[in-house]
Scaffold this active site. Structure first.
Site, PDB file in Angstrom:
ATOM      1  N   GLU A  62      16.535 -18.124  -8.593  1.00  0.00           N
ATOM      2  CA  GLU A  62      16.199 -16.734  -8.861  1.00  0.00           C
ATOM      3  C   GLU A  62      15.616 -16.581 -10.277  1.00  0.00           C
ATOM      4  OE1 GLU A  62      15.739 -14.134  -7.274  1.00  0.00           O
ATOM      5  OE2 GLU A  62      15.927 -12.504  -8.714  1.00  0.00           O
ATOM      6  N   ARG A  71       3.933  -0.489  -4.790  1.00  0.00           N
ATOM      7  CA  ARG A  71       3.633  -0.948  -3.432  1.00  0.00           C
ATOM      8  C   ARG A  71       2.286  -1.668  -3.350  1.00  0.00           C
ATOM      9  NH1 ARG A  71       6.807   1.409   0.396  1.00  0.00           N
ATOM     10  NH2 ARG A  71       5.282   0.904   1.984  1.00  0.00           N
ATOM     11  N   CYS A  90       0.853  -1.175   0.000  1.00  0.00           N
ATOM     12  CA  CYS A  90       0.000   0.000   0.000  1.00  0.00           C
ATOM     13  C   CYS A  90       0.898   1.237   0.000  1.00  0.00           C
ATOM     14  CB  CYS A  90      -0.918   0.098   1.206  1.00  0.00           C
ATOM     15  SG  CYS A  90      -2.071  -1.257   1.323  1.00  0.00           S
ATOM     16  N   TRP A 127      -2.924  -2.674  -1.579  1.00  0.00           N
ATOM     17  CA  TRP A 127      -2.619  -4.101  -1.758  1.00  0.00           C
ATOM     18  C   TRP A 127      -3.418  -4.789  -0.668  1.00  0.00           C
ATOM     19  CZ3 TRP A 127      -0.667  -8.363   0.790  1.00  0.00           C
ATOM     20  CH2 TRP A 127      -0.224  -9.423  -0.012  1.00  0.00           C
ATOM     21  N   GLU A 143       7.141 -14.711 -11.334  1.00  0.00           N
ATOM     22  CA  GLU A 143       6.615 -13.412 -10.897  1.00  0.00           C
ATOM     23  C   GLU A 143       5.963 -12.638 -12.035  1.00  0.00           C
ATOM     24  OE1 GLU A 143       9.239 -11.303  -7.459  1.00  0.00           O
ATOM     25  OE2 GLU A 143      10.324 -11.746  -9.282  1.00  0.00           O
ATOM     26  N   LYS A 181       6.035  -4.710  -4.303  1.00  0.00           N
ATOM     27  CA  LYS A 181       7.485  -4.691  -4.193  1.00  0.00           C
ATOM     28  C   LYS A 181       7.933  -4.723  -2.739  1.00  0.00           C
ATOM     29  CE  LYS A 181      11.630  -3.006  -6.170  1.00  0.00           C
ATOM     30  NZ  LYS A 181      11.958  -4.355  -6.660  1.00  0.00           N
ATOM     31  N   LYS A 240      11.953 -15.104 -11.139  1.00  0.00           N
ATOM     32  CA  LYS A 240      11.693 -13.980 -12.068  1.00  0.00           C
ATOM     33  C   LYS A 240      10.599 -14.359 -13.055  1.00  0.00           C
ATOM     34  CE  LYS A 240      13.077 -11.396 -10.446  1.00  0.00           C
ATOM     35  NZ  LYS A 240      13.638 -11.347  -9.212  1.00  0.00           N
ATOM     36  N   HIS A 263      16.223 -37.327  -9.080  1.00  0.00           N
ATOM     37  CA  HIS A 263      15.526 -37.735  -7.849  1.00  0.00           C
ATOM     38  C   HIS A 263      14.076 -37.272  -7.858  1.00  0.00           C
ATOM     39  CE1 HIS A 263      19.243 -39.235  -6.275  1.00  0.00           C
ATOM     40  NE2 HIS A 263      19.831 -38.067  -6.480  1.00  0.00           N
ATOM     41  N   ASN A 312      -1.435   2.348   5.677  1.00  0.00           N
ATOM     42  CA  ASN A 312      -0.581   1.258   5.203  1.00  0.00           C
ATOM     43  C   ASN A 312      -0.145   0.475   6.441  1.00  0.00           C
ATOM     44  OD1 ASN A 312       2.914   1.312   4.178  1.00  0.00           O
ATOM     45  ND2 ASN A 312       1.485  -0.345   4.089  1.00  0.00           N
ATOM     46  N   GLY A 313      -0.454  -0.827   6.474  1.00  0.00           N
ATOM     47  CA  GLY A 313      -0.089  -1.633   7.639  1.00  0.00           C
ATOM     48  C   GLY A 313      -1.241  -2.545   8.006  1.00  0.00           C
TER      49      GLY A 313
HETATM   50  C1  G6P Z   1       8.837  -8.920  -2.392  1.00  0.00           C
HETATM   51  C2  G6P Z   1       9.280  -8.558  -3.787  1.00  0.00           C
HETATM   52  C3  G6P Z   1      10.532  -9.345  -4.140  1.00  0.00           C
HETATM   53  C4  G6P Z   1      11.612  -9.098  -3.103  1.00  0.00           C
HETATM   54  C5  G6P Z   1      11.129  -9.430  -1.689  1.00  0.00           C
HETATM   55  C6  G6P Z   1      12.101  -8.957  -0.631  1.00  0.00           C
HETATM   56  O1  G6P Z   1       8.374 -10.227  -2.365  1.00  0.00           O
HETATM   57  O2  G6P Z   1       8.254  -8.824  -4.717  1.00  0.00           O
HETATM   58  O3  G6P Z   1      11.003  -8.919  -5.408  1.00  0.00           O
HETATM   59  O4  G6P Z   1      12.728  -9.879  -3.403  1.00  0.00           O
HETATM   60  O5  G6P Z   1       9.892  -8.762  -1.434  1.00  0.00           O
HETATM   61  O6  G6P Z   1      12.181  -7.570  -0.691  1.00  0.00           O
HETATM   62  P1  G6P Z   1      13.324  -6.713  -0.023  1.00  0.00           P
HETATM   63  O7  G6P Z   1      12.917  -5.294  -0.233  1.00  0.00           O
HETATM   64  O8  G6P Z   1      13.342  -7.095   1.427  1.00  0.00           O
HETATM   65  O9  G6P Z   1      14.599  -7.059  -0.705  1.00  0.00           O
END
Ligand code: G6P
Length: 615
Positions: free
Chosen positions: A488, A27, A2, A74, A495, A610, A492, A511, A100-101
């Site tokens: 990773e 956000r 948010c 969000w 996501e 994010k 990506k 396995h 926000n929270g």
């Molecule tokens: C969210 C984002 C990810 C990120 C993670 C940790 O899930 O979508 O892209 O890696 O948070 O975020 P940070 O700001 O703690 O690196």
């Protein structure tokens, strides 16, 4: 999660708030809303979906005013509906609030308020806050800034949970108030105008002077000034900081997406992570922010690395790098797990938490739990004004600049660069010779150029990615430090493309994972020329024997991969400890192209945010 933006001044608030919300869309972006004080009453506009939808609602039914609050949501409590979108109102309808929270005791408070005749119109936890503040304000009957601030104070004392809030009251027309606990809130200081926002990028277009509020602080802003006090009622000290980046840094420039822009920034961001930190004279690394002497660093016998999402993958790669270069035992753990684990940690354990935003709730909790147990806990953050940066006992900044695309890219390679610096630092304190240290420094100095060279693969990677863009399942495989690279790369793709993708250590294939291999399921192997190259090659053969298409990421000059793989992406030759950085970049481009091909919203993938400021 948010984003909130508030404005008080002389200008028309709507365009300022909409622009701020657009910059905070990373956000959260399931619904948005705005409240403006217009002619003594509060006018509200809301819409589900993106900020664009809210802008359309406002264009259809304009509002005017120079005092306003706004929010991009969000969802945590309550579905994505207009009713649940912020702002929310108190009983009188004269107080509007954005939040926000998470208010953890909202059920209890709501029941109590309902018994007192308050009627709720949403399922959100936030609405409770609006009613509580309004109730306190009406009871006090003081139609002034002091009355509103006291009402805020009284209400927030009853609340358990986290909040960054902005509120306005129609009976106190020249004042915007805010408060924070656990969720970020920054005050933008202007001339004859002031701003409140979850993140400074929302206001950097208007001012580069900011005050980062601390937990349990309340702020009251007017056109010409502001006062910050504590929840307990005393004046709070504050510092006006100069924002390091400009509005241009948070624009897309000529790129179609932030993600692509950020991928292309990596030669510079990797350079910035190295800048001023390599010492040729001593063949080591200087990281003054750690706040630790060499003697203290020498006493470290074990390292714990923690983070969430991409940051956790950096931790996993850090484990390999630090163990191999510094011979120090490393354990990495998800922050969400670490905070509830009772991990035995000896006195000589050093803990690092890794977080781009510096606001991730689980990572912050892991930091606090580790500190509570008396461990020195250091932060690796990008956002220098973040809570983790502030609360940790020291750390290393990424200096990657604002990262707006929800999928982390440049922050990941900055984190990996820092992991290499830490490995060298601890290695040089322990067993690496001057010559060995110099060797690593020379390689690190070449890194930005190598990253630039990898980016030249863009067209080729895009061609390969397009070929597989319709596949619904992808397997990523790697060994050693390239196993987390596989994780990773899979993250990506998941996501931003919403296809199923998973990462595995190459040898684990047989396995279980091999059951997934088919003509429709591409396998991507990260197989550079390293000590386990031949082993990777055998695993590729195993996939090919079952008709699985294979894409291999190998080292320039390799001829063997071409023989077995369907498509090959060759990255420049580099030592093993730098390969994860170089191998990750084509895989970022791979995910990006597939997402674009599939028509996905690359910068704002569904359901994600994010900065995850809830548990
Ligand atoms: C969210 C984002 C990810 C990120 C993670 C940790 O899930 O979508 O892209 O890696 O948070 O975020 P940070 O700001 O703690 O690196």
């Amino acid at each position: 999660m948010c984003g909130i933006v508030g404005y008080i001044g002389r200008a028309e608030a709507t365009p300022i708030l909409l622009d701020g919300l657009r910059r905070l869309e990373y956000r959260g972006y399931d619904s948005a809303g705005m409240a403006l004080l217009e002619g003594g009453t509060i006018k509200v506009r809301k819409s589900i979906g993106r900020i664009q939808n809210l802008a359309q609602v406002i264009a259809d039914e304009p509002v005017a005013g120079s005092l306003g609050i706004s929010h991009t949501r969000w969802a945590t409590h309550g579905e994505v509906t207009n009713e649940n979108a912020h702002p929310h109102f108190d009983k009188s309808g004269r107080l509007a609030l954005v939040h926000n929270g998470v208010i953890e005791n909202h059920q209890t408070l709501r029941m109590r308020l309902e018994e007192g005749g308050h009627v709720f119109t949403s399922q959100t936890d936030t609405e409770v806050l609006a009613h509580l503040i309004g109730e306190a304000f009406d009871r006090r009957g003081e139609l002034s800034q002091a009355g509103l601030v006291e009402a805020l104070r009284e209400a927030l004392r009853q609340v358990i949970g986290t909040y960054g809030i902005a509120a306005l009251h129609a009976d106190v027309p020249g004042v915007l108030v805010g408060a924070r606990r656990g969720s970020p809130l920054v005050l933008g200081v202007g001339r004859g105008e002031h701003f409140l926002a979850s993140d400074v990028s929302a206001v950097v277009n208007h001012t580069r002077e900011a005050v980062y509020l601390k937990d349990y602080e309340i702020v009251a802003l007017r056109e010409e000034g502001f006062e910050i006090s504590t929840l307990a009622g005393s004046d709070a000290s504050f510092e006006v900081s100069k924002v390091e980046f400009t509005a241009g840094d948070v624009d897309k420039g000529t790129y179609p997406h932030y993600m692509l822009k950020e991928i292309h920034e990596q030669p510079a961001t990797v350079q910035d992570a190295l800048r001023g930190r390599l010492s040729r004279e001593e063949a080591t690394v200087h990281l003054g922010g750690l706040n630790m002497s060499n003697a203290e660093l020498r006493d470290v016998e074990r390292i714990v690395l923690s983070g969430c999402g991409t940051a956790f993958h950096s931790a996993m790669i850090g484990e390999y790098l630090i163990e191999s270069l510094a011979h120090l035992p490393v354990e990495c753990e998800f922050a969400s797990e670490l905070r509830y684990r009772n991990l035995p940690m000896t006195r000589d354990t050093l803990v690092f938490v890794i977080s781009q935003s510096g606001e991730t709730a689980d990572t912050l909790a892991a930091l606090r739990e580790s500190q509570r147990k008396g461990h020195r806990t250091l932060g690796i953050c990008n956002n220098v004004a973040s809570t983790i940066a502030r609360e940790s006992d020291g750390g290393v900044y990424m200096h990657a600049g604002p990262e707006i695309g929800v999928a982390a890219t440049k922050s990941f390679t900055s984190q990996l660069t820092i992991m290499t610096l830490l490995a060298l630092l601890f290695g040089r304190i322990r067993h690496l010779s001057y010559g060995e240290g110099m060797g690593i420094i020379s390689e690190l100095e070449k890194l930005p150029d190598l990253v630039a060279k990898v980016l030249e693969l863009e067209k080729h990677v895009a061609t390969v990615a397009r070929k597989y863009a319709r596949a619904e399942n992808f397997l990523f495989m790697g060994r050693q430090a390239n196993y987390p690279v596989a994780l990773e790369a899979a993250l990506k793709l998941k996501e931003i493309s919403y296809v199923s993708a998973s990462g595995h250590p190459s040898a684990e294939l047989k396995h279980g994972v091999i059951a997934l291999v088919s003509e429709e399921t591409p396998s991507i192997f990260i197989a550079p020329q390293d000590a386990v190259f031949a082993k990777n090659l055998s695993n590729i053969e195993e996939v090919k024997a079952r008709k699985g298409p294979v894409i291999a990421v190998g080292t320039e000059g390799d001829t063997e991969l071409e023989r077995v793989a369907d498509d090959v992406i060759l990255i420049p030759k580099a030592p093993d400890y730098l390969t994860p950085i170089l191998a990750s970049i084509p895989l970022q481009l791979f995910a990006y192209t597939i997402a674009v091909e599939r028509g996905c919203d690359v910068d704002k993938p569904r359901n994600l945010a994010k900065s995850v400021t809830v548990e």
